[in-house]
Structure formats: structure tokens, C-alpha cells
Design an enzyme around this catalytic site. Structure first.
Site, PDB file in Angstrom:
ATOM      1  N   TYR A   1       0.821  -1.223   0.000  1.00 27.64           N
ATOM      2  CA  TYR A   1       0.000   0.000   0.000  1.00 27.64           C
ATOM      3  C   TYR A   1       0.852   1.270   0.000  1.00 27.64           C
ATOM      4  CZ  TYR A   1      -4.139  -2.852   0.503  1.00 27.64           C
ATOM      5  OH  TYR A   1      -5.126  -3.768   0.267  1.00 27.64           O
TER       6      TYR A   1
ATOM      7  N   ASN B   1      -4.321  -4.531  -7.292  1.00 29.45           N
ATOM      8  CA  ASN B   1      -4.363  -3.181  -7.864  1.00 29.45           C
ATOM      9  C   ASN B   1      -3.322  -2.259  -7.234  1.00 29.45           C
ATOM     10  OD1 ASN B   1      -6.395  -3.652  -5.725  1.00 29.45           O
ATOM     11  ND2 ASN B   1      -6.653  -1.420  -5.826  1.00 29.45           N
TER      12      ASN B   1
ATOM     13  N   HIS C   1     -16.140  -2.668  -3.836  1.00 27.50           N
ATOM     14  CA  HIS C   1     -15.659  -3.383  -5.029  1.00 27.50           C
ATOM     15  C   HIS C   1     -16.723  -4.305  -5.629  1.00 27.50           C
ATOM     16  CE1 HIS C   1     -11.859  -1.658  -4.075  1.00 27.50           C
ATOM     17  NE2 HIS C   1     -11.707  -2.345  -2.991  1.00 27.50           N
TER      18      HIS C   1
HETATM   19 FE   LIG Z   1      -7.137  -4.431  -3.937  1.00 23.67          FE
END
Ligand SMILES: [Fe+2]
Length: 461
Positions: A193, A227, A322
Site C-alpha cells: 500500500y 491493484n 468493489h
Molecule cells: Fe485491492
């Protein structure tokens, strides 16, 4: 009379449990924000000594578990890319030489990132390995998996979306102290992250790697790209997706005839693990599509009974976070998963836990209106385990009512283990961070789809 009422109530309660539909856990985690550990935290500390190797991590280095990729970073100078290794109770030290690379990301310059593959390892053997030179050398160890075979028992840990908060640290500690003793981690994407920081501060890639070293230097983690690995920031000139991730984390994709490190497969003990990329093209005619189309028929369930798929974005997700993001990939690949009887799919991305029953939704053909998930004993169980505890916090907004296919869901942090006993049975359990190390918040026996295809549902149809 009181006794009779109590017995009746207990009977009703028991019947309710047996016949229950999917469960939304009543456990409510306090909604405090997840905060990253500060840079001077002990878990981020660099090892002492000039140019000492740091951020040491290993992963499987070939298709069958006889090789290991060892990676580490040196900061002051390149130093040596040699790994010395030896089997326990032997004195002969083998040597393998790797290579190092370095990359820039906006105003950040990485250290010297070394990758070295050590090969021809014996199965079921403890090896020690040493990186670095002189007084800064560091020694670690790992145990190779048993030879690939249908009844080789093996226990995988499953972790996703870990990040580097105080909660991440608790998750990792719970995994380490879990009495089920995971031997390899199936990591379902979103590592550091770092991209939550200004200019995607890549220092946070370094701190993450130092934080998880205590596990991943000693047992392989099988990597999936999420992602947060994309790091695509054209406004600061960073236009090559996955740049930090691919520089830092190597996977044996060529060994499974893949043409990119984002989709590949490995065999480990009695498991065949296919890693897919939610963030690479997967439509018809694309490299990933062609690879998967060729790959699935190669899986020999007499050799590796357990077919496991890892991906980042889940196909079956009843959280508002999501929601539907995995839908287009599901449309492309779900018929294959049913045809080839995938046992289980692990995904991350959603920062909560959810387990499905065995369902498929492959009958729809644009005109017939058959677009509801149906019970299907040839289909995998879908598990979302993006609950490692990263800075973005919990995904605690579930859609209501809970869909029938959803067997268990809960917005808590945790990890899981998948413990293969033989070709027919595997024991799965999910462990919530707030509980004791041995507590199983959700668990079930998986029956293998090829060798023992009987109903292993846990809720009423
Ligand atoms: Fe993710």
C-alpha cells in the site's frame, strides 16, 4: 416445565443452525481506523552491519518445488549476489549466483535488489541459506515441500491485502502462531500500500519487505498481483505499470510457459496452484486467456488432486465495496472453472471475509434470462480474504439480504489456512485477529472435486 422449555428451545436452536441459510456474523469489530506503523517501528528496523542484506524473501523457483528464488536488498553498495546454502546435517555448502537490479520511481531510487534462484533441492528437506558477506552475512532456513504427489499432505496459509498497519502486524503474528502451522503462504495481492502515500513513496515498499521478512524469509509466499501493485502515475511520469512490484518480487512464470509474471502456475505437494491477474488483459485472444486455456487441461488430478486458483478481485462478493469488479473476468473464465472442477478460489481486494457455497452462474446466453447463481457441485468454493488489515480499513458495508450463495461473511481482519490431508480431504479454517491463536471463526472440510465429489455445503440449499 422449565426443563422441557429449555430442551425445546435448544432443539429449535439446533435445527435453526442445521437448516440455516448463509450467515452474516454478528461479531462487530470496533470501527477504529487502521493506522500505518510509524517508520521507526521495531518491525521496520534494518539489520545491523555495513551493507547487511535486508528485505529477505523467498518464493517457489520452478514448477515442481525443487527450486527457490531468494531475494534481498543491499543499500550501501551492490555487494554479493551469491547465496550459499546447505541441507541440514550436511557440511558441504553449495553456491548460486544471482543478479541485482535497481530502479527509480519519481524522486525515489531503490537499493540493490538481488534475485538468485537455487535449484536441484531435495524434497522434504530443511535447508539453511546465507546472504551477504563478512560480519554482515545473515542466515535463514526453509523446508522444501514433499515431492509432488496425490496424497502429499501440506498446509497453506492464506493472506491478502496485508499492508503495514498495527492490524497487519497482528494478522502476521496470528498466522505465525496459528497451531495449524502453515508451510507456504498463498498471497492474494495488495502488498505494501505504498501507493497511498504522496508520489507512491517507495520507502513504504522497503518498510513492508522488512516487516514481513520474519515470515517470508523462512517460507515461500506465492505472489498474486493486486491493484496496489500497479503503481501507474502518469502525472509524475511513472507510466510503466507494476514497476516496483516486478523489480522487487520475482515469480517462476516461465516454468509454466507464461509470458508475463502476472499469471502462472506452480505445483506444490498435492496442489496445483494457478495464479491469475485481475489487472492484465483477460479477454479472448489475450495472452492470459490463451495461457489459461492451454493450462487447465494440463492439470493432472491423479498427480495433483487439489486445484487452487488465486486472483485479486473476487467474482462472488456480496460486500458493497468493489461490488461487481470481478464480474467481467467471471464471465470469461467461470465455465472453465466448472468444467475443470476447481476446488477453491482465493481472492482479496475486499477488506472483509466471505465464503461462498459451491455455485456457478454460467447458463446465461444474453437471451435466456438464466442469470442467477445456482448450486453446482462441480464449481469451486469462492473465498474472499482481503482482510489482512491495511490502512484503508474494513469493508463493513454488506449488501442485504445476504445472497443465498454466500455461506459466511464478516467484516473482520484475519487469515486462513488450507490444510490438505490426502487426495479427498482438506481442512480449511479462518482465524479472526481478535481471537486466540487457536480459535477457528469459520471452518469446514473440503471434499476434493475430482476424487470425492460429494456435497460439502454448510448451509441449507
Ligand atoms: Fe485491492
Amino acid at each position: 416445565m422449565v426443563v422441557a422449555v429449555a430442551v425445546f428451545a435448544a432443539t429449535v436452536l439446533h435445527a435453526a443452525i442445521l437448516c440455516s441459510a448463509g450467515m452474516t456474523s454478528s461479531f462487530v469489530r470496533s470501527p477504529q481506523k487502521s493506522v500505518d506503523m510509524p517508520l521507526d517501528s521495531d518491525v521496520f528496523k534494518a539489520p545491523p552491519g555495513y551493507n547487511a542484506p535486508q528485505q529477505v524473501h523467498i518464493t517457489q523457483g520452478d514448477h515442481v518445488g525443487e527450486a527457490v528464488i531468494v531475494s534481498w536488498v543491499t543499500v550501501e553498495e551492490p555487494g554479493s549476489s551469491i547465496v550459499q546454502y546447505w541441507a541440514e546435517n550436511t557440511s558441504h555448502k553449495h553456491k548460486a549466483e544471482g543478479k541485482f537490479n535497481k530502479y527509480k520511481f519519481y524522486n525515489y531510487t531503490s537499493g540493490y535488489i538481488h534475485h538468485c534462484t537455487i535449484r536441484k533441492l531435495q524434497h522434504d528437506t530443511k535447508y539453511y541459506y546465507e546472504v551477504g558477506v563478512g560480519s554482515s552475512a545473515r542466515t535463514f532456513w526453509f523446508t522444501t515441500p514433499p515431492k509432488v504427489g496425490p496424497d502429499a499432505p501440506y498446509t497453506f496459509g492464506v493472506i491478502g491485502d496485508l499492508g503495514q498497519t498495527y492490524d497487519s502486524n497482528i494478522t502476521l503474528t496470528h498466522y505465525e502462531k496459528n497451531p495449524n502451522k502453515g508451510q507456504t503462504v498463498l498471497y492474494v495481492g495488495d502488498l505494501s500500500y505504498a501507493d497511498n502515500y504522496p508520489f507512491h513513496d517507495n520507502v513504504r515498499w522497503d518498510t513492508w519487505a522488512r516487516f514481513v521478512e520474519r515470515s517470508v524469509a523462512y517460507q515461500p509466499w506465492i505472489w498474486t498481483a493486486g491493484n496496489h501493485e500497479i503503481d501507474f502515475v502518469p502525472e509524475i511520469g511513472e507510466t510503466k505499470p507494476f514497476k516496483p512490484y516486478t523489480n522487487r518480487y520475482r515469480v517462476p512464470y516461465k516454468a509454466s510457459n507464461s509470458t508475463a509474471p502476472f499469471w502462472y502456475s506452480v505445483k506444490r505437494a498435492s496442489a496445483y496452484i494457478i495464479v491469475l491477474s485481475s489487472y492484465s488483459a483477460y479477454g479472448k485472444y489475450t495472452p492470459q486467456y490463451q495461457w489459461l486455456e492451454d493450462e487447465l487441461p494440463k492439470v493432472n488430478r491423479s498427480e495433483t488432486p487439489w486445484l487452487i486458483v488465486l486472483m485479486h478481485s473476487p467474482w462472488y462478493n456480496s460486500n458493497t465495496y468493489h461490488y461487481m469488479e470481478g464480474e467481467t473476468m467471471r464471465v470469461m473464465y467461470e465455465p472453465w472453472f466448472v468444467k475443470y472442477k476447481v476446488d477453491v478460489v482465493f481472492a482479496g481486494h475486499v477488506h472483509a471475509y466471505e465464503r461462498s457455497e459451491r455455485v456457478s452462474n454460467i447458463a446465461y446466453n444474453i437471451i435466456n434470462g438464466l442469470c442467477s447463481p445456482v448450486s453446482d457441485q462441480s464449481a469451486p468454493v469462492y473465498i474472499t480474504i482481503g482482510d489482512g488489515g491495511n490502512i484503508e480499513g474494513l469493508a463493513n458495508n454488506l449488501t442485504e439480504p445476504q445472497p443465498k450463495y454466500s455461506a459466511y461473511r464478516e467484516a473482520s481482519f484475519g487469515h486462513a489456512t488450507f490444510s490438505i490431508k490426502n487426495r479427498t480431504h482438506s481442512y480449511y479454517s479462518w482465524h479472526r485477529n481478535q481471537d486466540g491463536y487457536a480459535v477457528e471463526a469459520d471452518s469446514l472440510w473440503f471434499f476434493n472435486r475430482f476424487w470425492h465429489q460429494i456435497d460439502d455445503s454448510t448451509t441449507a440449499a
